[in-house]
Scaffold this motif. Structure first.
Motif, PDB file in Angstrom:
ATOM      1  N   SER A  52       0.826  -1.211   0.000  1.00  0.00           N
ATOM      2  CA  SER A  52       0.000   0.000   0.000  1.00  0.00           C
ATOM      3  C   SER A  52       0.860   1.259   0.000  1.00  0.00           C
ATOM      4  N   PHE A  53       1.999   1.231   0.689  1.00  0.00           N
ATOM      5  CA  PHE A  53       2.891   2.394   0.690  1.00  0.00           C
ATOM      6  C   PHE A  53       3.391   2.672  -0.728  1.00  0.00           C
ATOM      7  N   LEU A  54       3.815   1.621  -1.419  1.00  0.00           N
ATOM      8  CA  LEU A  54       4.295   1.793  -2.794  1.00  0.00           C
ATOM      9  C   LEU A  54       3.187   2.322  -3.701  1.00  0.00           C
ATOM     10  N   ARG A  55       1.990   1.784  -3.511  1.00  0.00           N
ATOM     11  CA  ARG A  55       0.849   2.186  -4.347  1.00  0.00           C
ATOM     12  C   ARG A  55       0.509   3.663  -4.122  1.00  0.00           C
ATOM     13  N   GLN A  56       0.563   4.118  -2.887  1.00  0.00           N
ATOM     14  CA  GLN A  56       0.266   5.518  -2.587  1.00  0.00           C
ATOM     15  C   GLN A  56       1.219   6.464  -3.315  1.00  0.00           C
ATOM     16  N   LEU A  57       2.399   5.957  -3.619  1.00  0.00           N
ATOM     17  CA  LEU A  57       3.413   6.777  -4.295  1.00  0.00           C
ATOM     18  C   LEU A  57       3.451   6.534  -5.801  1.00  0.00           C
ATOM     19  N   GLY A  58       2.520   5.690  -6.290  1.00  0.00           N
ATOM     20  CA  GLY A  58       2.410   5.469  -7.728  1.00  0.00           C
ATOM     21  C   GLY A  58       3.126   4.253  -8.271  1.00  0.00           C
TER      22      GLY A  58
END
Length: 241
Positions: A52-58
């Motif tokens: 989720s952290f990676l996804r929040q950053l694109g």
């Protein structure tokens, strides 16, 4: 914030740090979690959180590796295992969001249907996340009515829950769905409320997302605020794609 004493504390600490944009500290906490526990449910939740952290950053493609790992840890467990349903739902909704972010809407929809079949006794958080990704998938597919329905169902769950961050994100999705539905004034009102709550509670990633939405509402201050948030997130170890 107190030092984690066990695996669950470590995961909660990582989630809280990530919600305020302290990505480097949150990732470090997740890396320490295996030293606290061998519980596959917690390790699955940790992998989903890293995704989720990676996804929040694109970084959706990179996130899918962590969400796949989360699914591999949780799916083989006995269905009666405490926490399994929530971990499976986190993994599947994460994979759905990853698919959405890489333009695979049909795959995202299939994964959401599978999530529905596995919710079982999952808690409010798992059900809320499914509504979030359902709303985002509908928005990406141009289905504003479904997006609004999903977002509003999510907000109903969130307002009865103890997490301010979940309430704020749910209201932000409602604003996005309202904008897509042709109600910019209502969307603007909700976006302004979300922005104020993000500032009050230090929710920098959501504040950035809200500023990006507000740029589409002709808010003259939104682009500057989005850049300010990007700068803060970068200093805290988050790097946008």
């Amino acid at each position: 914030m107190p030092i984690a004493s066990d695996g669950l504390d470590s995961w909660h600490r990582a989630v809280a740090l990530g919600g305020q944009g302290y990505y480097a500290a949150a990732r470090a906490e997740l890396r320490r979690l295996p030293g606290h526990t061998s519980d596959p449910v917690l390790r699955s939740l940790a992998a989903s959180t890293e995704g989720s952290f990676l996804r929040q950053l694109g970084w959706h493609a990179a996130a899918s590796a962590y969400d796949g790992r989360a699914a591999a840890l949780a799916l083989p467990l006995d269905p009666a295992t405490p926490g399994r349903a929530a971990a499976v739902c986190d993994a599947l909704t994460g994979l759905a969001a990853d698919a959405l972010g890489t333009g695979r809407l049909a795959l995202a929809a299939r994964l959401l249907r599978r999530t529905e079949q596995t919710l079982g006794d999952a808690d409010w958080r798992a059900r809320l996340r499914r509504h979030w990704v359902g709303a985002e998938t509908a928005l990406a597919g141009g289905d504003a009515a479904t997006a609004r329905q999903e977002a509003e169902l999510g907000l109903e769950l969130a307002v009865a829950a103890p997490s301010v961050r979940h309430q704020v994100k749910s209201r932000l999705l409602c604003a996005a769905a309202q904008l897509a539905s042709g109600e910019p004034d209502l969307a603007r009102s909700n976006a302004e409320l979300v922005a104020a709550q993000c500032r009050e509670h230090g929710l920098v990633p959501l504040r950035w997302a809200c500023a990006m939405l507000r740029t589409g509402l002709s808010d003259s201050a939104a682009a500057t605020e989005a850049q300010t948030c990007e700068n803060v997130i970068s200093r805290r170890g988050g790097h946008f794609r």
